[in-house]
Design an enzyme around this catalytic site. Sequence first.
Site, short mmCIF file in Angstrom:
data_model
loop_
_atom_site.label_atom_id
_atom_site.label_comp_id
_atom_site.label_asym_id
_atom_site.label_seq_id
_atom_site.Cartn_x
_atom_site.Cartn_y
_atom_site.Cartn_z
CB SER A 103 -5.11 4.85 -26.02
OG SER A 103 -6.11 4.77 -25.04
C1 LIG Z 1 -9.81 4.81 -24.17
S1 LIG Z 1 -10.51 3.52 -23.27
C2 LIG Z 1 -9.17 3.00 -22.23
C3 LIG Z 1 -8.04 2.35 -22.96
C4 LIG Z 1 -7.36 1.27 -22.16
N1 LIG Z 1 -6.53 1.81 -21.11
C5 LIG Z 1 -6.62 0.28 -23.03
O1 LIG Z 1 -5.42 0.08 -22.84
O2 LIG Z 1 -7.26 -0.32 -23.89
C6 LIG Z 1 -11.53 4.36 -22.06
C7 LIG Z 1 -12.26 3.46 -21.12
O3 LIG Z 1 -12.66 4.25 -20.01
C8 LIG Z 1 -13.85 3.69 -19.51
N2 LIG Z 1 -14.52 4.67 -18.63
C9 LIG Z 1 -15.31 5.73 -18.98
N3 LIG Z 1 -15.73 6.39 -17.87
C10 LIG Z 1 -15.21 5.72 -16.81
C11 LIG Z 1 -15.30 5.91 -15.40
N4 LIG Z 1 -16.01 6.91 -14.86
N5 LIG Z 1 -14.64 5.02 -14.61
C12 LIG Z 1 -13.94 3.99 -15.14
N6 LIG Z 1 -13.83 3.77 -16.47
C13 LIG Z 1 -14.43 4.63 -17.29
C14 LIG Z 1 -14.62 3.32 -20.76
O4 LIG Z 1 -15.61 2.35 -20.46
C15 LIG Z 1 -13.51 2.86 -21.69
O5 LIG Z 1 -13.41 1.46 -21.69
#
Ligand SMILES: C[S@@+](CC[C@H](N)C(=O)[O-])C[C@H]1O[C@@H](n2cnc3c(N)ncnc32)[C@H](O)[C@@H]1O
Length: 361
Positions: free
Chosen positions: A79
């Site tokens: 992010s």
């Molecule tokens: C914007 S990224 C997160 C950024 C991360 N915190 C970082 O520091 O790189 C969003 C992530 O949320 C995950 N995601 C989407 N739906 C989800 C769910 N229901 N439970 C867990 N993870 C989920 C996606 O696979 C994705 O990798």
Amino acid sequence: MTGPRGDYLEQIRRGGADLPPELAAAFAKVPREAFVPDGFQRRDGSWVRPADPEFLATVYSDDVLVTKVDNKIPVSSSSQPSLMAIMIMALRVTPGLRILEIGAGTGYNAALLASLGATVTSIDVQEDVAVRARAALARAGVSGVRVEHGDGYAGRPGDRFDRVIVTVGIGGVSPQWLAQLTPGGFVLAPVKHAGTHPVLVVSGPPGGPVIATPVCPSGFMLAAGPLTADHPGAFPSPAGPLPELSPVAPPRFDPPLDEIAYRDLWYAAGAWSRRAAHVAVPGRDQGCLALLDESRTDGAVIYPDGSIHTGNSADLVPAAADILDRWTAAGRPTMRAWRVSFTLTGDPAAPIWAPDAWELS
Ligand SMILES: C[S@@+](CC[C@H](N)C(=O)[O-])C[C@H]1O[C@@H](n2cnc3c(N)ncnc32)[C@H](O)[C@@H]1O
């Protein structure tokens, strides 16, 4: 900071995060490049690889790094650092704090939290993403983070956390997270509101009442599974491109609202109208606030200068003007001035607490 990290901390500060010394030290210490070993996608769709000359300069910029794309849609990323910083500050991290992160992504945010002394459990719904985050954390020498694969809706049954941080856009909060919080704990999450995802501090027992206060605007990709289930009170999304728009009410803000004030107006619009939505307007880089009609293919669009434009939805123009009048008469309240209460909704087999009523404090 000198060397390949250049003015990284300055860029994060310019992005709106007034970094306290410990957090500045965490951003200075954790190597972001270790979390994007295969490169990332630029905004124009091309990829930056580690061998490319601009790799490190882009890694150490205040920008999102998209690391996985599915059918041209980003499904994982690191992010925007200033947004991560603002969210980490809102978490009030102290050494020993137990944090549950939903959306491990690259693992970089979890590494920053661990660098502040927290113990982190981070869950990602995509197995390959979880595997890569684990490897990156090991490569960067970070301890104190456990990465798990699964739908974050369930949290980690049997465990207890002082905070839950959600780094993916959701429609509502899982009661399971509230059940896994220690007394005084809270959830920090980007919860859908009028087509955007303002970050909220959410608290309350799993059976309610659940309440929240907004922290900042954000743009996150959408979560998979029950966390984004449709529900009767959900805000509409456009069903297609809008028709050609014509101005029907003149500008009323000179200069036009800046990005932050426009988001404040947008928040108020969502509090006052369930028709408030995010629309793409041809010729404008940024999305706009609109009240969508029943077909969700037309509406009254409110520009940052306060002018109203529509295709064939003249009947929605008075409601749009009323929002502008009310927001101005209330002294242009910021999004932080609102108090939110929630209702239990979504998939009956996996319900979520979704925002339902808003009051100016
Ligand atoms: C914007 S990224 C997160 C950024 C991360 N915190 C970082 O520091 O790189 C969003 C992530 O949320 C995950 N995601 C989407 N739906 C989800 C769910 N229901 N439970 C867990 N993870 C989920 C996606 O696979 C994705 O990798």
